[in-house]
Design a protein around this motif. Structure first.
Motif, PDB file in Angstrom:
ATOM      1  N   LYS A  18      32.293  44.707  16.646  1.00  0.00           N
ATOM      2  CA  LYS A  18      31.922  43.616  17.562  1.00  0.00           C
ATOM      3  C   LYS A  18      31.990  42.260  16.852  1.00  0.00           C
ATOM      4  CE  LYS A  18      26.914  44.080  16.877  1.00  0.00           C
ATOM      5  NZ  LYS A  18      26.842  43.049  15.875  1.00  0.00           N
ATOM      6  N   ASP A  19      31.872  42.261  15.531  1.00  0.00           N
ATOM      7  CA  ASP A  19      31.951  41.031  14.735  1.00  0.00           C
ATOM      8  C   ASP A  19      33.357  40.783  14.184  1.00  0.00           C
ATOM      9  OD1 ASP A  19      29.180  40.661  15.046  1.00  0.00           O
ATOM     10  OD2 ASP A  19      28.762  41.924  13.303  1.00  0.00           O
ATOM     11  N   ARG A  20      34.330  41.412  14.773  1.00  0.00           N
ATOM     12  CA  ARG A  20      35.718  41.328  14.307  1.00  0.00           C
ATOM     13  C   ARG A  20      36.197  39.885  14.124  1.00  0.00           C
ATOM     14  NH1 ARG A  20      40.895  44.196  16.935  1.00  0.00           N
ATOM     15  NH2 ARG A  20      42.450  42.721  16.193  1.00  0.00           N
ATOM     16  N   ASP A  21      35.934  39.046  15.093  1.00  0.00           N
ATOM     17  CA  ASP A  21      36.404  37.658  15.008  1.00  0.00           C
ATOM     18  C   ASP A  21      35.747  36.906  13.852  1.00  0.00           C
ATOM     19  OD1 ASP A  21      38.147  38.008  17.128  1.00  0.00           O
ATOM     20  OD2 ASP A  21      36.701  37.314  18.615  1.00  0.00           O
ATOM     21  N   VAL A  27      37.799  35.702   6.465  1.00  0.00           N
ATOM     22  CA  VAL A  27      38.931  36.005   5.592  1.00  0.00           C
ATOM     23  C   VAL A  27      39.993  34.914   5.691  1.00  0.00           C
ATOM     24  CG1 VAL A  27      40.840  37.619   5.182  1.00  0.00           C
ATOM     25  CG2 VAL A  27      38.539  38.499   5.596  1.00  0.00           C
ATOM     26  N   GLU A  28      40.296  34.493   6.907  1.00  0.00           N
ATOM     27  CA  GLU A  28      41.407  33.564   7.126  1.00  0.00           C
ATOM     28  C   GLU A  28      41.053  32.096   6.889  1.00  0.00           C
ATOM     29  OE1 GLU A  28      44.745  34.296   8.042  1.00  0.00           O
ATOM     30  OE2 GLU A  28      43.993  36.192   7.275  1.00  0.00           O
ATOM     31  N   ILE A  32      37.035  32.818   1.355  1.00  0.00           N
ATOM     32  CA  ILE A  32      36.071  33.368   0.405  1.00  0.00           C
ATOM     33  C   ILE A  32      36.722  34.468  -0.430  1.00  0.00           C
ATOM     34  CG2 ILE A  32      33.903  34.669   0.229  1.00  0.00           C
ATOM     35  CD1 ILE A  32      33.063  33.283   2.869  1.00  0.00           C
ATOM     36  N   VAL A  33      37.666  35.165   0.191  1.00  0.00           N
ATOM     37  CA  VAL A  33      38.332  36.285  -0.473  1.00  0.00           C
ATOM     38  C   VAL A  33      39.848  36.184  -0.286  1.00  0.00           C
ATOM     39  CG1 VAL A  33      36.377  37.876  -0.191  1.00  0.00           C
ATOM     40  CG2 VAL A  33      38.155  37.800   1.558  1.00  0.00           C
ATOM     41  N   GLU A 163      28.901  39.965   2.190  1.00  0.00           N
ATOM     42  CA  GLU A 163      29.530  39.150   1.148  1.00  0.00           C
ATOM     43  C   GLU A 163      30.326  37.996   1.751  1.00  0.00           C
ATOM     44  OE1 GLU A 163      30.752  39.514  -3.230  1.00  0.00           O
ATOM     45  OE2 GLU A 163      29.289  40.692  -2.165  1.00  0.00           O
ATOM     46  N   LEU A 164      30.825  38.180   2.960  1.00  0.00           N
ATOM     47  CA  LEU A 164      31.619  37.156   3.634  1.00  0.00           C
ATOM     48  C   LEU A 164      30.763  36.014   4.179  1.00  0.00           C
ATOM     49  CD1 LEU A 164      34.225  39.252   5.639  1.00  0.00           C
ATOM     50  CD2 LEU A 164      34.603  37.958   3.540  1.00  0.00           C
ATOM     51  N   LYS A 165      29.459  36.262   4.333  1.00  0.00           N
ATOM     52  CA  LYS A 165      28.592  35.236   4.944  1.00  0.00           C
ATOM     53  C   LYS A 165      28.111  34.228   3.953  1.00  0.00           C
ATOM     54  CE  LYS A 165      27.384  38.055   8.794  1.00  0.00           C
ATOM     55  NZ  LYS A 165      26.470  38.629   9.648  1.00  0.00           N
TER      56      LYS A 165
END
Length: 165
Positions: A18-21, A27-28, A32-33, A163-165
């Protein structure tokens, strides 16, 4: 910026999340990565049956699209060095009493070998039976220490999202 590799199973989790976007944006856009891939992972995604649909979308095409979008020009080659390192992991794994057959676990070992040889920071996987089993992780540590290779950190999908947040 962290250099990471997503195991094949993670792409499946992303497409149904559900948090795909939010994951895609992190990422885009946030940068961050940097996500690295291999032909091995892309081939596994291509092996998804063509007729499966999730929420009206062709799953195979969706998986390949996310993979291509995330990895862009960051494709690592599985060469003879990676195969030899993966074989070393397997030999130590068996000595430690690992139960998975070579056919079951070699793809996972090749992914970790490629990440190790290229000094990636993180491998993301939810594969606790093979890639992230206690004996497999111990095998990576032993072999990488002997060969003086950096062992990537292992995260599951939920840890990766944090980690992305």
């Amino acid at each position: 910026m962290k250099r990471i590799m997503l195991d094949t199973n993670i792409y499946g989790l992303i497409v149904v999340d559900k948090d795909r976007d939010e994951v895609r944006d992190s990422v885009e856009k946030k940068k961050i990565v940097i996500v690295y891939g291999t032909q091995l992972i892309r081939k596994e995604l291509r092996d998804t049956p063509k007729n499966i649909r999730v929420k009206g979308v062709n799953l195979r095409n969706d998986l390949l699209s996310i993979y291509d979008e995330f990895t862009k020009n960051h494709i690592l080659t599985l060469n003879i060095n990676a195969e030899n390192l993966a074989d070393s992991y397997f030999n130590v794994y068996k000595e430690l009493g690992g139960y998975a057959s070579k056919d079951e676990i070699m793809k996972d070992f090749c992914i970790v070998a490629c990440a190790s040889l290229n000094s990636l920071d993180i491998v993301v996987s939810n594969d606790n039976k093979t890639m992230l089993s206690e004996k497999a992780i111990k095998s990576y540590k032993i072999v990488n220490q002997i060969k003086k290779l950096k062992l990537p950190r292992f995260l599951n999908y939920e840890e990766f999202k944090k980690e992305l947040k």
